[in-house]
Enzyme design. Structure first.
Site, PDB file in Angstrom:
ATOM      1  N   ALA A  29     -40.660  57.101  68.201  1.00 34.89           N
ATOM      2  CA  ALA A  29     -42.071  56.717  67.999  1.00 34.89           C
ATOM      3  C   ALA A  29     -42.859  57.954  67.548  1.00 34.89           C
ATOM      4  CB  ALA A  29     -42.671  56.087  69.255  1.00 34.89           C
ATOM      5  N   GLN A  76     -47.093  71.218  74.308  1.00 33.23           N
ATOM      6  CA  GLN A  76     -47.951  71.527  75.462  1.00 33.23           C
ATOM      7  C   GLN A  76     -48.611  70.272  76.018  1.00 33.23           C
ATOM      8  OE1 GLN A  76     -50.839  74.844  75.280  1.00 33.23           O
ATOM      9  NE2 GLN A  76     -52.305  73.398  76.145  1.00 33.23           N
ATOM     10  N   LYS A  77     -48.685  69.230  75.196  1.00 37.30           N
ATOM     11  CA  LYS A  77     -49.307  67.975  75.617  1.00 37.30           C
ATOM     12  C   LYS A  77     -48.747  67.515  76.968  1.00 37.30           C
ATOM     13  CE  LYS A  77     -51.177  63.877  75.216  1.00 37.30           C
ATOM     14  NZ  LYS A  77     -50.351  63.242  76.227  1.00 37.30           N
ATOM     15  N   ASP A  78     -47.425  67.609  77.128  1.00 40.70           N
ATOM     16  CA  ASP A  78     -46.812  67.270  78.422  1.00 40.70           C
ATOM     17  C   ASP A  78     -46.539  68.585  79.153  1.00 40.70           C
ATOM     18  OD1 ASP A  78     -46.654  64.382  78.273  1.00 40.70           O
ATOM     19  OD2 ASP A  78     -45.295  64.734  76.603  1.00 40.70           O
ATOM     20  N   HIS A  90     -45.325  65.204  66.923  1.00 41.28           N
ATOM     21  CA  HIS A  90     -43.897  65.532  66.791  1.00 41.28           C
ATOM     22  C   HIS A  90     -43.650  66.301  65.493  1.00 41.28           C
ATOM     23  CE1 HIS A  90     -43.687  61.795  69.373  1.00 41.28           C
ATOM     24  NE2 HIS A  90     -42.995  62.654  70.095  1.00 41.28           N
ATOM     25  N   SER A  97     -50.786  60.999  71.066  1.00 42.54           N
ATOM     26  CA  SER A  97     -49.823  60.498  72.047  1.00 42.54           C
ATOM     27  C   SER A  97     -49.348  59.134  71.592  1.00 42.54           C
ATOM     28  CB  SER A  97     -50.517  60.364  73.411  1.00 42.54           C
ATOM     29  OG  SER A  97     -49.774  59.518  74.253  1.00 42.54           O
TER      30      SER A  97
HETATM   31  O1  PAF Z   1     -41.280  64.276  76.016  1.00 41.99           O
HETATM   32  C1  PAF Z   1     -40.424  63.391  75.780  1.00 41.99           C
HETATM   33  O2  PAF Z   1     -40.471  62.705  74.756  1.00 41.99           O
HETATM   34  C2  PAF Z   1     -39.291  63.168  76.775  1.00 41.99           C
HETATM   35  O3  PAF Z   1     -39.726  63.334  78.078  1.00 41.99           O
HETATM   36  C3  PAF Z   1     -38.060  64.035  76.482  1.00 41.99           C
HETATM   37  C4  PAF Z   1     -38.373  65.515  76.677  1.00 41.99           C
HETATM   38  C5  PAF Z   1     -37.561  63.802  75.079  1.00 41.99           C
HETATM   39  C6  PAF Z   1     -36.936  63.696  77.460  1.00 41.99           C
HETATM   40  O4  PAF Z   1     -36.543  62.369  77.338  1.00 41.99           O
END
Ligand code: PAF
Length: 291
Positions: free
Chosen positions: A32, A147-149, A37, A184
């Site tokens: 997605a 950094q978002k997560d 990304h 997101s």
């Molecule tokens: O951030 C994500 O998309 C997921 O948590 C990851 C790091 C690919 C692990 O499944």
């Protein structure tokens, strides 16, 4: 662009790249893909000659009330974005990436139950376990996370250090829409009204950061600046708006004086959509920063 389905295939590819003197960068994702990304892929491309993108919707990081089956799957569009970003190999393992009888868990005790981990029990065990498997499969030189997560990135940084994965972790800045909303894959679930309301999150973080930049070091005063903005257009509910020590994951909300980099993390809900955002106070991701 190669597409590999098994760990042994991507490992053979990566080993041959590295034997040829090419560095391999890995961007782990659940697909997605969006511009956030794309920026991780660009970062990996800047660091390494070869870039591997993993796409795997990891069942073990979904809780019982979270719908694994409904997670968006956009394979064709993901491949297009990967090709445009100069990805050399896509690793999209089949469900038997977890072999029958799988039991092993890679865990970061204590840290896995802070904030996000408290709200989503077992989530981080799923993340660290699958990321460890991805690292062992791809054998990359560099791995790039967003950094978002932030809490995810902190746990993975700890795991990489603790287990000596022998790779360099790069944490890339959050990509935002023109109006500040952090990108997101969950944004697609917001109604247009809630999307507009959700802008308060980045505005609240910015208010706290501005306070800190102006020389304020008292945690409560820094947080109050942001919380004041947050309550001006309150989300349906706020899970947290808090300061974290990136090295210990201790909550710093009562610190009379911030003496080292800290991270301001926020989570709020609009209907059934949970949004996360954060901001750093200082160079949280500096190389070698961990004790
Ligand atoms: O951030 C994500 O998309 C997921 O948590 C990851 C790091 C690919 C692990 O499944």
């Amino acid at each position: 662009m190669h597409i590999f389905r098994t760990a042994s295939e991507i490992r053979a590819w990566s080993r041959s790249c590295r034997l040829n003197g090419q560095r391999v960068g890995l961007v782990p994702t659940m697909g997605a893909l969006h511009q956030g990304h794309a920026s991780l892929l660009t970062q990996a491309r800047g660091e390494c000659e070869m870039v591997a993108l993993s796409i795997f919707v990891n069942p073990t990081q979904f809780g019982p009330s979270e719908d694994f089956a409904k997670y968006p799957r956009t394979w064709e569009a993901d491949l297009e974005m990967a090709a445009a970003a100069g990805v050399s190999a896509v690793f999209a393992p089949t469900p038997d990436f977890y072999p029958s009888g799988y039991r092993t868990v890679v865990t970061v005790p204590g840290w896995k139950s802070v904030l996000e981990g408290e709200i989503r029990p077992d989530h981080f065990d799923g993340v660290t376990s699958v990321v460890a498997k991805l690292f062992l499969s791809v054998e990359c030189d560099v791995a790039v996370f967003g950094q978002k997560d932030a809490q995810q990135a902190l746990l993975i940084r700890r795991m990489v250090r603790d287990l000596d994965f022998g790779l360099r972790l790069v944490v890339a800045p959050t990509v935002r829409e023109h109006d500040g909303l952090a990108l997101s894959s969950r944004n697609r679930y917001l109604s247009s009204v809630d999307r507009q309301r959700a802008l308060v999150l980045s505005r609240a973080l910015a208010a706290s950061v501005a306070k800190w930049r102006a020389g304020e070091a008292d945690a409560q005063t820094i947080l109050a600046a942001g919380r004041q903005v947050l309550v001006s257009d309150p989300p349906d509910s706020i899970d947290y708006f808090t300061l974290l020590d990136p090295d210990s994951l201790a909550i710093l909300d009562d610190a009379p004086r911030l003496v080292k980099p800290a991270i301001l993390v926020a989570a709020a809900r609009y209907g059934s959509t949970r949004l996360l955002d954060n901001a750093v106070l200082g160079d949280v991701w500096a190389q070698g920063h961990l004790p």
